[in-house]
Design a protein around this motif. Structure first.
Motif, PDB file in Angstrom:
ATOM      1  N   ARG A 185       0.812  -1.221   0.000  1.00 23.60           N
ATOM      2  CA  ARG A 185       0.000   0.000   0.000  1.00 23.60           C
ATOM      3  C   ARG A 185       0.848   1.275   0.000  1.00 23.60           C
ATOM      4  O   ARG A 185       0.314   2.377   0.116  1.00 23.60           O
ATOM      5  CB  ARG A 185      -0.923   0.010   1.217  1.00 23.60           C
ATOM      6  N   ALA A 186       2.150   1.136  -0.124  1.00 24.80           N
ATOM      7  CA  ALA A 186       3.041   2.302  -0.075  1.00 24.80           C
ATOM      8  C   ALA A 186       2.707   3.272  -1.211  1.00 24.80           C
ATOM      9  O   ALA A 186       2.258   2.865  -2.290  1.00 24.80           O
ATOM     10  CB  ALA A 186       4.494   1.844  -0.182  1.00 24.80           C
ATOM     11  N   ASP A 187       2.949   4.552  -0.976  1.00 25.71           N
ATOM     12  CA  ASP A 187       2.604   5.548  -1.985  1.00 25.71           C
ATOM     13  C   ASP A 187       3.765   5.863  -2.931  1.00 25.71           C
ATOM     14  O   ASP A 187       3.650   6.740  -3.786  1.00 25.71           O
ATOM     15  CB  ASP A 187       2.108   6.839  -1.326  1.00 25.71           C
ATOM     16  N   ASP A 188       4.894   5.149  -2.773  1.00 28.37           N
ATOM     17  CA  ASP A 188       6.034   5.415  -3.654  1.00 28.37           C
ATOM     18  C   ASP A 188       6.379   4.243  -4.557  1.00 28.37           C
ATOM     19  O   ASP A 188       7.491   4.140  -5.075  1.00 28.37           O
ATOM     20  CB  ASP A 188       7.263   5.811  -2.832  1.00 28.37           C
ATOM     21  N   LEU A 189       5.426   3.330  -4.752  1.00 29.20           N
ATOM     22  CA  LEU A 189       5.658   2.204  -5.661  1.00 29.20           C
ATOM     23  C   LEU A 189       5.849   2.733  -7.082  1.00 29.20           C
ATOM     24  O   LEU A 189       5.299   3.771  -7.457  1.00 29.20           O
ATOM     25  CB  LEU A 189       4.493   1.210  -5.602  1.00 29.20           C
ATOM     26  N   VAL A 190       6.618   1.995  -7.879  1.00 32.14           N
ATOM     27  CA  VAL A 190       6.961   2.454  -9.222  1.00 32.14           C
ATOM     28  C   VAL A 190       6.203   1.644 -10.271  1.00 32.14           C
ATOM     29  O   VAL A 190       6.307   0.408 -10.310  1.00 32.14           O
ATOM     30  CB  VAL A 190       8.479   2.333  -9.471  1.00 32.14           C
ATOM     31  N   ALA A 191       5.459   2.331 -11.121  1.00 34.15           N
ATOM     32  CA  ALA A 191       4.687   1.668 -12.176  1.00 34.15           C
ATOM     33  C   ALA A 191       5.625   1.191 -13.286  1.00 34.15           C
ATOM     34  O   ALA A 191       6.484   1.936 -13.752  1.00 34.15           O
ATOM     35  CB  ALA A 191       3.648   2.617 -12.739  1.00 34.15           C
TER      36      ALA A 191
END
Length: 426
Positions: free
Chosen positions: A137-143
């Motif tokens: 759920r982290a907000d810095d995951l990389v697409a």
């Protein structure tokens, strides 16, 4: 009468049974454990499958992310491997500790505290190398992109920004993905909650409320869960996989490294060779354990043994499974799905808000309709009653109520590593 014993929690449970009704006590194929883990690991890194040696894939100045499994898979004993893998990166690749990050592939699980991390990677490695929990759920995951199956893939930033992603996992049978390990280190291991839910939703039949008939233990061809996982892993550049295979006694028996698919498929072949046991016919009864702790830490983990033994049990047969379940259902929401089951809303909820605990709960209910399932467990019997499962803390009472006297029976002490199969049609 003969006394049989099954692993249960950190101990065992024993029970008497008429030996004449026992067709066989099933164990996996006999394979010796590795006597030198370091030598076997380094050999696999120097002579990988369909890949250049790891020393050519990682070099001085590179940032490396080492993805490892979480505590729910501690049975694979990656703590015996990680120190040697880190040493190889240091001495053979020239990658210093400061350029290495160990990412724990929690999937949707909550990451453990410092003591769990120390247990996973060893105290010595924890003191030297940065270790982080993946948070889906982290907000810095990389697409990274979208798979052909439509899954939007976003992964842990430390892995996405690394020059090399090195995954360490164990290959075993898996009811949804066919086999665990390999590409699962990426999806679900270090992926976003959205990606995990989209992928795992393929486990349901798109037309009716049931498990998808295209998935199952050892099923890869046409399995949308597996295919989507492979596509997600393919979006990660410079990926190298180390695959561990355990023998039937849960000791490390083989290591296959290299290309994320080729090396993993070789591990799958070895898993089938070790775990699949030919039987003369399906039995009326199977009495099994999933192997004790941590395999039976919860129903969420322990009932995966049902998936393995089904192929040796007659439709409508009796399954007696020893699962201590010291953590109850496991994820808090596991038993919460009973409300949806009783209300008749489980289909709508699963399709609109698919979760893995919800799916496992539903699968266990489905299995309880196919067989008579009796648990020897610490779990409250009232919690599993709506599922159609009966739980006991007294083995004598369980055996009395199961009424299995004179019925053909298989005993499986470690159903997490044994899959019975009938070679020909019955």
């Amino acid at each position: 009468m003969k006394t049989y014993s099954l692993p249960y929690g950190s101990g065992s449970v024993s029970f008497p049974l008429d030996e004449a009704q026992v067709i066989a006590e099933l164990h996996g194929s006999r394979v010796e454990a590795l006597d030198d883990v370091r030598a076997a690991l380094w050999r696999s890194l120097e002579q990988p499958i369909d890949s250049a040696p790891l020393r050519e894939r990682a070099k001085r100045g590179d940032k490396v992310a080492l993805v490892v499994s979480d505590m729910s898979r501690f049975w694979m004993r990656q703590d015996l491997v990680i120190p040697h893998l880190v040493d190889y990166l240091n001495t053979e690749c020239g990658v210093p500790d400061r350029d290495l990050t160990i990412v724990v592939a929690n999937g949707t699980h909550l990451g453990g505290g410092e003591q769990d991390l120390r247990t996973l990677v060893t105290d010595a490695v924890f003191e030297r190398v940065r270790v982080v929990n993946h948070d889906c759920r982290a907000d810095d995951l990389v697409a990274l992109g979208v798979t052909p199956h439509g899954t939007p893939v976003a992964i842990n930033r430390a892995a996405a920004e690394a020059d090399l992603v090195l995954c360490l996992g164990a290959c075993t049978h898996h009811v949804m993905a066919g086999f665990g390990g390999g590409r699962k280190s990426i999806l679900p291991g270090i992926s976003s909650l959205e990606a995990i839910r989209h992928n795992h939703a393929f486990a349901l039949d798109p037309h009716v409320l049931r498990t998808n008939p295209l998935i199952g233990n050892a099923v890869l061809e046409g399995n949308p869960v597996h295919e989507d996982m492979c596509e997600a892993a393919g979006l990660v550049p410079n990926l190298f996989i180390v695959n561990l295979v355990m023998n039937a006694e849960m000791k490390l028996a083989a290591i296959f490294s290299g290309h994320y698919l080729a090396s993993w498929k070789r591990a799958c072949e070895e898993v089938n060779r070790i775990y699949c046991v030919q039987v003369p016919r399906r039995a009326d009864v199977i009495i099994a354990s999933c192997g004790g702790y941590p395999k039976d830490m919860s129903l969420y983990q322990g009932t995966k043994a049902i998936d393995n033994v089904e192929t040796g049990l007659k439709p409508g047969g009796t399954l007696i499974l020893a699962v201590e379940a010291r953590e109850g259902g496991g994820p808090a929401e596991y038993f919460d799905w009973a409300k949806e089951l009783c209300a008749g809303t489980i289909e709508q909820r699963l399709r609109n808000d698919f979760t893995i605990p919800g799916y496992i709960f539903f699968l266990n209910c489905e299995q309880a309709r196919r067989y008579r399932i009796f648990l020897y467990s610490s779990v409250d019997p009232e919690l599993v009653a709506p599922m159609g499962i009966r739980a006991y803390s007294d083995m004598d009472a369980l055996l009395r109520d199961a009424a299995i006297g004179g019925k053909d029976t298989y005993i499986i002490p470690n159903a997490s590593t044994v899959i019975p199969y009938v070679a020909e049609r019955e």
